[in-house]
Design a protein around this motif. Sequence first.
Motif, PDB file in Angstrom:
ATOM      1  N   TRP A  73      28.633 -10.238   2.609  1.00 40.16           N
ATOM      2  CA  TRP A  73      30.005 -10.463   2.365  1.00 40.16           C
ATOM      3  C   TRP A  73      30.916 -10.362   3.573  1.00 40.16           C
ATOM      4  O   TRP A  73      30.866  -9.481   4.442  1.00 40.16           O
ATOM      5  N   CYS A  82      31.534 -14.532  -0.422  1.00 38.74           N
ATOM      6  CA  CYS A  82      30.049 -14.249  -0.306  1.00 38.74           C
ATOM      7  C   CYS A  82      29.626 -15.336   0.611  1.00 38.74           C
ATOM      8  O   CYS A  82      30.050 -16.740   0.472  1.00 38.74           O
ATOM      9  N   TYR A  99      37.550 -11.277  -0.513  1.00 39.93           N
ATOM     10  CA  TYR A  99      35.895 -11.213  -0.167  1.00 39.93           C
ATOM     11  C   TYR A  99      35.406 -12.227  -0.523  1.00 39.93           C
ATOM     12  O   TYR A  99      35.580 -12.901  -1.644  1.00 39.93           O
ATOM     13  N   GLU A 155      31.806 -15.866  -6.532  1.00 41.57           N
ATOM     14  CA  GLU A 155      31.949 -14.500  -6.681  1.00 41.57           C
ATOM     15  C   GLU A 155      32.945 -14.142  -7.935  1.00 41.57           C
ATOM     16  O   GLU A 155      33.337 -14.811  -8.422  1.00 41.57           O
ATOM     17  N   CYS A 215      28.093 -11.679  -6.629  1.00 41.54           N
ATOM     18  CA  CYS A 215      27.974 -13.111  -6.202  1.00 41.54           C
ATOM     19  C   CYS A 215      26.697 -13.654  -6.577  1.00 41.54           C
ATOM     20  O   CYS A 215      25.523 -13.372  -6.475  1.00 41.54           O
TER      21      CYS A 215
END
Length: 121
Positions: free
Chosen positions: A36, A95, A93, A6, A22
Amino acid sequence: QVHLVESGGGLVQPGGSLRLSCAASGIVASANALAWYRQAPGKERELVAGITGTGGTNYADSVKGRFTISRDNAKKMVYLQMNSLKPEDTAVYYCNGRLRISGTSYYTDYWGQGTQVTVSE
């Protein structure tokens, strides 16, 4: 070796925008569903947005109308455009992708290492 990497996280003010990317690296033949997720401190990891192999999308209620997921199959990438960011969007966050390795006929789940998004004045 297969990796999801990412990029694009950072610090942004409320109301601002960020675009997460990503990239799948390694001997990846194809990708099925991509998604995500995010995890805020003290909370469970949650699905933010997903996109199927044919382009169908789904979003968490909290991000509908603000976030957009997209994919580029040729580049083996998935993106998350985040607009009108709020402090409650602050999280790491991640991926996620169901990938098929070259020379195989099955898909396996892979995760990226995560990228921090902080929404604050």
